[in-house]
Design a protein around this motif. Structure first.
Motif, PDB file in Angstrom:
ATOM      1  N   THR A   1      37.915  43.680  32.229  1.00  0.00           N
ATOM      2  CA  THR A   1      38.626  44.949  32.247  1.00  0.00           C
ATOM      3  C   THR A   1      39.409  45.073  33.522  1.00  0.00           C
ATOM      4  OG1 THR A   1      36.700  46.038  33.206  1.00  0.00           O
ATOM      5  CG2 THR A   1      36.909  46.090  30.799  1.00  0.00           C
ATOM      6  N   ASP A   2      40.412  45.983  33.539  1.00  0.00           N
ATOM      7  CA  ASP A   2      41.273  46.178  34.689  1.00  0.00           C
ATOM      8  C   ASP A   2      40.445  46.562  35.899  1.00  0.00           C
ATOM      9  OD1 ASP A   2      43.835  48.509  35.659  1.00  0.00           O
ATOM     10  OD2 ASP A   2      43.557  46.419  36.190  1.00  0.00           O
ATOM     11  N   GLY A   3      40.597  45.784  36.985  1.00  0.00           N
ATOM     12  CA  GLY A   3      39.897  46.085  38.208  1.00  0.00           C
ATOM     13  C   GLY A   3      38.479  45.544  38.255  1.00  0.00           C
ATOM     14  N   ALA A   4      38.024  44.858  37.211  1.00  0.00           N
ATOM     15  CA  ALA A   4      36.658  44.363  37.244  1.00  0.00           C
ATOM     16  C   ALA A   4      36.554  42.934  36.773  1.00  0.00           C
ATOM     17  CB  ALA A   4      35.766  45.258  36.376  1.00  0.00           C
ATOM     18  N   ALA A   5      37.635  42.160  37.010  1.00  0.00           N
ATOM     19  CA  ALA A   5      37.642  40.774  36.543  1.00  0.00           C
ATOM     20  C   ALA A   5      36.779  39.915  37.439  1.00  0.00           C
ATOM     21  CB  ALA A   5      39.072  40.237  36.533  1.00  0.00           C
ATOM     22  N   PRO A   6      35.721  39.307  36.932  1.00  0.00           N
ATOM     23  CA  PRO A   6      34.878  38.453  37.754  1.00  0.00           C
ATOM     24  C   PRO A   6      35.555  37.131  38.039  1.00  0.00           C
ATOM     25  CG  PRO A   6      34.134  38.382  35.494  1.00  0.00           C
ATOM     26  CD  PRO A   6      35.256  39.396  35.557  1.00  0.00           C
TER      27      PRO A   6
ATOM     28  N   GLU B   1      45.112  34.943  39.407  1.00  0.00           N
ATOM     29  CA  GLU B   1      43.666  34.749  39.500  1.00  0.00           C
ATOM     30  C   GLU B   1      42.893  35.715  38.608  1.00  0.00           C
ATOM     31  OE1 GLU B   1      42.969  35.150  43.651  1.00  0.00           O
ATOM     32  OE2 GLU B   1      43.508  33.071  44.110  1.00  0.00           O
ATOM     33  N   GLY B   2      43.628  36.562  37.878  1.00  0.00           N
ATOM     34  CA  GLY B   2      42.975  37.452  36.924  1.00  0.00           C
ATOM     35  C   GLY B   2      42.557  38.793  37.474  1.00  0.00           C
ATOM     36  N   GLU B   3      42.991  39.142  38.676  1.00  0.00           N
ATOM     37  CA  GLU B   3      42.603  40.423  39.256  1.00  0.00           C
ATOM     38  C   GLU B   3      43.359  41.571  38.590  1.00  0.00           C
ATOM     39  OE1 GLU B   3      42.829  40.612  43.460  1.00  0.00           O
ATOM     40  OE2 GLU B   3      41.549  38.856  43.803  1.00  0.00           O
ATOM     41  N   GLY B   4      42.655  42.654  38.323  1.00  0.00           N
ATOM     42  CA  GLY B   4      43.271  43.865  37.805  1.00  0.00           C
ATOM     43  C   GLY B   4      43.811  44.716  38.941  1.00  0.00           C
ATOM     44  N   THR B   5      44.407  45.852  38.587  1.00  0.00           N
ATOM     45  CA  THR B   5      45.077  46.691  39.581  1.00  0.00           C
ATOM     46  C   THR B   5      44.132  47.149  40.678  1.00  0.00           C
ATOM     47  OG1 THR B   5      46.633  47.475  37.897  1.00  0.00           O
ATOM     48  CG2 THR B   5      46.429  48.794  39.897  1.00  0.00           C
ATOM     49  N   ARG B   6      42.916  47.587  40.323  1.00  0.00           N
ATOM     50  CA  ARG B   6      42.005  48.103  41.336  1.00  0.00           C
ATOM     51  C   ARG B   6      41.524  47.009  42.275  1.00  0.00           C
ATOM     52  NH1 ARG B   6      40.458  51.207  36.906  1.00  0.00           N
ATOM     53  NH2 ARG B   6      38.670  49.890  36.422  1.00  0.00           N
ATOM     54  N   LEU B   7      41.307  45.814  41.733  1.00  0.00           N
ATOM     55  CA  LEU B   7      40.889  44.705  42.598  1.00  0.00           C
ATOM     56  C   LEU B   7      42.012  44.282  43.536  1.00  0.00           C
ATOM     57  CD1 LEU B   7      38.667  42.222  40.574  1.00  0.00           C
ATOM     58  CD2 LEU B   7      38.088  43.522  42.605  1.00  0.00           C
ATOM     59  N   ILE B   8      43.241  44.277  43.025  1.00  0.00           N
ATOM     60  CA  ILE B   8      44.381  43.958  43.880  1.00  0.00           C
ATOM     61  C   ILE B   8      44.470  44.963  45.021  1.00  0.00           C
ATOM     62  CG2 ILE B   8      46.907  43.841  43.982  1.00  0.00           C
ATOM     63  CD1 ILE B   8      46.857  42.795  41.101  1.00  0.00           C
TER      64      ILE B   8
END
Length: 267
Positions: free
Chosen positions: A252-257, A170-177
């Motif tokens: 960017t990593d952790g900020a994928a909308p 879904e395009g999520e970066g490490t921080r969002l995961i």
């Protein structure tokens, strides 16, 4: 021939944006890269591209191609080419029955996708003869499949890793995961690396493509949903849904909308 005015829609935003970026670099005019396919008809009808690339991991699922049927009714001049898994003979048949003019393997090279786009724009059917032959053969002589690649790969992943794979696709970066799962970023990074290692791929994009192509992604999503705990730690940050990104591949990593990428029209 000149570049094609096109849209790319897929059930997974990461794949849609990656393909859109690659085609834009090859001189085509990408009007939008959107996800998921279920909500794509309104956007395609409003933008009216010459070609719409329609990616789905589950072409045989009920209603999978309803957006294509609607596009055909309201914008019959739009040529829809489906990007789907193989073997999927019922999916190929369903795609053409809904009004698609082409079907391309998910693992096709970019040159093959480009050829299909050009043929579709010219009003020709865009499907490899061997793919069509294989589909008809399978429909006439269905093979019994006691197992499949997606099921085999899923057995290699823990429930946590299955959820991580879905979030990666879904395009999520490490921080969002990490935030979404209530875990530390270092733990999320470890999970991602273990997923890549178990799938035998070198990048998140390769993992998402493999998972979509084999049906692993649909299985992982269902598995993650049934095994997800009812409570988690309160994440440090949350992500509000979005409807657009500024450009494919720029998150960017952790900020994928989330939501469809809709670039400004350029005339």
């Amino acid at each position: 021939m000149g570049g094609v005015r096109l849209m790319v829609v897929d059930d997974h935003r990461l794949l849609a944006e990656a393909l859109a970026s690659a085609l834009k670099l090859r001189g085509h005019r990408v009007l939008a890269a959107a996800a998921p396919t279920s909500g794509s008809a309104d956007l395609v009808v409003s933008r009216a591209p010459e070609v719409c690339l329609f990616g789905t991991a589950s072409p045989a699922a009920p209603g999978a191609f309803d957006p294509i049927a609607r596009i055909g009714r309201e914008r019959p001049q739009v040529a829809v080419v489906v990007l789907g898994p193989v073997p999927s003979p019922r999916g190929i048949a369903a795609a053409f029955a809904a009004g698609a003019v082409g079907y391309v393997r998910h693992d096709e090279r970019i040159e093959g996708v480009e050829r299909a786009m050009l043929k579709a724009r010219a009003g020709e059917s865009a499907i490899a003869p061997q793919l069509l032959r294989g589909a008809f053969t399978e429909l006439l002589n269905p093979a019994v499949q006691p197992d499949d690649e997606g099921r085999r790969l899923l057995r290699m992943l823990t429930p946590r890793e299955a959820e991580v794979l879905v979030r990666v696709a879904e395009g999520e970066g490490t921080r969002l995961i990490a935030a979404g799962m209530g875990i530390a970023p270092s733990t999320a990074r470890t999970h991602v690396q273990r997923v890549l290692m178990k799938l035998g791929v070198g990048s998140r994009l390769e993992a998402a493509a493999l998972a979509a192509r084999t049906g692993l992604l649909a299985r992982a999503a269902a598995h993650a949903e049934t095994t997800r705990p009812t409570t988690t730690e309160t994440p440090a940050t949350t992500e509000a849904p979005a409807t657009a990104t500024d450009a494919p591949g720029t998150a960017t990593d952790g900020a994928a909308p989330r939501g469809p990428y809709i670039p400004a029209q350029d005339g």
